[in-house]
Design a protein around this motif. Sequence first.
Motif: not given
Length: 123
Positions: A94-98, A111-117, A106-109, A102-103
Amino acid sequence: MHESVPEFEMPTEEQVHLAAETFRLLADPTRIKVLWALLQGESSVACLADLAGAAPTAVSQHLAKLRLAGLVKGRREGTFVYYSAANDHVRGLLAQALFHADHIDRDIPALHSGAKPHHPAAR
């Protein structure tokens, strides 16, 4: 061409089949929500239904499939069953999928910043 790649390996047919089955089971938003909630700790069907925004009967059916696939486990206490994620492999999936979601470009901001959710379950 692949013969020239040192130590090139392909998964077995059984591994491919089981991985595809796991991804098929994870290809449902309610199941992802339920699994993510279970990574935070043990929970009941009623609580999971509330968190996932789904009917308890639907969540029960999802949990039954996830349990048969070895992604969740249940603990009976009287007439109640409390569910939890089966192991840390579920967390990794799940962590990898999320993280991937996030990356995706698709020009969608994100949801989380940084290297990991930034969810505790992703750590």
